[in-house]
Enzyme design. Sequence first.
Site, mmCIF file in Angstrom:
data_model
loop_
_atom_site.group_PDB
_atom_site.id
_atom_site.type_symbol
_atom_site.label_atom_id
_atom_site.label_comp_id
_atom_site.label_asym_id
_atom_site.label_seq_id
_atom_site.Cartn_x
_atom_site.Cartn_y
_atom_site.Cartn_z
ATOM 1 N N THR A 115 1.549 -4.325 4.312
ATOM 2 C CA THR A 115 1.347 -4.650 5.737
ATOM 3 C C THR A 115 0.818 -6.065 5.954
ATOM 4 O OG1 THR A 115 -0.907 -3.745 5.711
ATOM 5 C CG2 THR A 115 0.865 -2.242 6.374
ATOM 6 N N ASP A 116 0.157 -6.637 4.926
ATOM 7 C CA ASP A 116 -0.595 -7.871 5.160
ATOM 8 C C ASP A 116 0.266 -9.080 5.523
ATOM 9 O OD1 ASP A 116 -2.985 -6.595 4.905
ATOM 10 O OD2 ASP A 116 -3.363 -7.212 2.838
ATOM 11 N N THR B 157 0.832 -1.216 0.000
ATOM 12 C CA THR B 157 0.000 0.000 0.000
ATOM 13 C C THR B 157 0.858 1.253 0.000
ATOM 14 O OG1 THR B 157 -1.818 -1.115 1.101
ATOM 15 C CG2 THR B 157 -1.716 1.260 1.394
#
Length: 327
Positions: free
Chosen positions: A101-102, A18
Amino acid sequence: MKSQKSIKKVVVLGTGGTIAGKASHASDNIGYTAAQVGVAELLAQVPGMVGVLAGHLLVSEQVAQIDSKDMSFAVWQSLLQRVTVHLQAEDVAAVLITHGTDTLEETAFFLHSVLPAALINAKPVVLTCAMRPASSLSPDGPQNLLDAVAVALTPGAHGVMAVCAGSVHAALEVQKSHTYRTDAFSSGDAGPLAWVEESAVRLLRNWPLAPLDQAQIAMNTVVNWPRVEIVMNYAGGSAAVVDALLQPMPGVSPLRGLVVAATGNGTMHQDLEAALRRALQAGVRVLRSTRCAQGRVLTAQHAEFAHSNGLSPVKARVALMLELMEA
Ligand code: SIN
């Protein structure tokens, strides 16, 4: 002015996420496409970076450009290779990684587990990210990048860490704990390693060290990663998923390990437990973890299933894959 000798490089490896995402409207923080902006462009957009670098050189390299939900073993191998090369260079002070981030916690834990101890006990590897895309009205990526550089250049810093929203987390403990807020990570019971306040790092405990039992794997020779899956215990649980996983599937490598995200302090539905015993009998390694976000499995029950040593299910899976590779 720094002498030529003390001017070192901070190398930033881009992998997407992101932080490199773009939406069609600046007010849209969720309807974006991740991994659109190159790492060099991201770095060029950070106000105050020159000051934090204090004469050090910032260089970048695009290792991948993906949404981290699609993280692959091939990208991990490339990343490991590039991080190792840069850490070995005398003129490199630190390596940063921009990441979605995942799955950031899995990449951080993987690198913590396999990078040579002599390198990560001497220099920092700092993963950073963002919860809002680069196109946002108020992106969090630039501040996170600035904070990550501040951490990387803090005298004495070493080990694999993650920096997000002014918090520094050790790779061993970091876990994504929120789906939306910019402060999306937690270190659970351990708490963060440090805070970053206006580019000053307030260290709360010692910089992380490499594990004593560092995985000894020549990653460049690994072609087939051992297949390890995660199963969960829940109300109305059954043997069905484990029994299905034990069946041979055309074109899919045989199951080598299972991590169970057990309930509470490592408890399991009796039918799931029976299926996991069948898995053990079939030669599949089973590790017991908990689906609780905090705490570790302490119970003496189910002693036939090894526990994950406090690792979350996703990190326990990485640890088990590495262990199986070494076997
Ligand atoms: C990703 O993990 O690549 C997308 C989500 C994010 O970075 O927050």
